[in-house]
Write a protein that holds these residues in place. Sequence first.
Motif, PDB file in Angstrom:
ATOM      1  N   GLU A 298      -5.253   1.561   2.286  1.00 57.56           N
ATOM      2  CA  GLU A 298      -5.072   0.466   3.243  1.00 57.56           C
ATOM      3  C   GLU A 298      -5.404   0.958   4.636  1.00 57.56           C
ATOM      4  O   GLU A 298      -6.087   0.300   5.408  1.00 57.56           O
TER       5      GLU A 298
ATOM      6  N   HIS B  20       0.849  -1.203   0.000  1.00 58.94           N
ATOM      7  CA  HIS B  20       0.000   0.000   0.000  1.00 58.94           C
ATOM      8  C   HIS B  20       0.877   1.243   0.000  1.00 58.94           C
ATOM      9  O   HIS B  20       1.909   1.293   0.662  1.00 58.94           O
TER      10      HIS B  20
ATOM     11  N   ASN C 269       4.241   2.842   4.894  1.00 61.82           N
ATOM     12  CA  ASN C 269       4.730   1.676   4.229  1.00 61.82           C
ATOM     13  C   ASN C 269       5.661   2.099   3.089  1.00 61.82           C
ATOM     14  O   ASN C 269       5.604   1.547   1.995  1.00 61.82           O
TER      15      ASN C 269
HETATM   16 ZN   LIG Z   1       0.810  -0.395   6.512  1.00 64.02          ZN
END
Ligand SMILES: [Zn+2]
Length: 303
Positions: free
Chosen positions: A172, A63, A145
């Motif tokens: 996400e 993500h 991320n």
């Molecule tokens: Zn994450």
Amino acid sequence: MNELSQKILTSYQVRKSREQKRIFQQLLQDHFDHITIDKCGAFGSENIIIGDIEKAELIFSAHYDTCARLPFPNLLYPKNIVKTFIYQLGVFFALFIPSIILLSVIFVLLDVPEIFTGFIGAFGALIVVWIMMFGFANPHTANDNTSGVITLVELASVLQEEKIAYVFFDHEELGLLGSSAFRKKYKEKMKKCLLFNFDCVGDGNTLLMMPTENVREKLNQIFEQIGKTEAEKQIEIVSAKKTFYPSDQAGFPNAVGTAAFLTNRFGQYYMNKIHTAKDIVCDENNIEFLKNKICVFAREYLK
Ligand SMILES: [Zn+2]
């Protein structure tokens, strides 16, 4: 790490607003061919796809949206769901109680009618959800991320073939919305295709791979063959069914979730910095290790 990865890590860590996401999409579009923005789902999630999903047998994903900044870390023990749940409940109340106190003061000061004061609990819960989902963007997302995004960038830069596609999922952090929309859109396709997801792979020496039952044996077999360690880094394969790690791989029939974990003195795996200002660790060696291993894995898998 290549130049694009360095650039993302230093200057493009915040990808929360629509505008920030558009800038990131453009950055990838300038760098890769065969790239599309796949808008899908009720919330207009904009997943970024490199390659052709219909021809792919192996999809790597991560993500790219980033979270709100919280005062407490999202402490997670993947092998201890009770401990994780108690902690998460603690975080909820640590935000909920001050919200209720604040609301009570406001209600008294404004002399709010009783019909509203009866819903103070619900209002308090809404405030907590708002802070968690729509609060101020966390300026530091090295692990959550950006690490996964960079892993995809590194792989897509060296591993390009028809049978492989890359998907950068949106939303996400709002509840796996981008990947759910993708899963529904490509439902038939994903019955035969493997999704390999990377979420928070930058902090910790153990890369936990969590396959669904359908793919566990094959994953085990390939990694037995190609090796699971390099210097202080190691891969450990554990059943997704027995591990708590909610991320975009959830719900896909053939999937592997991947995340890095630190180890405490009792030998338990944990993650302790994401969603806070301390999310500044993205170990280059983790990315290099994953890139090397996944490249060999992909060749073996597609044989
Ligand atoms: Zn994450």
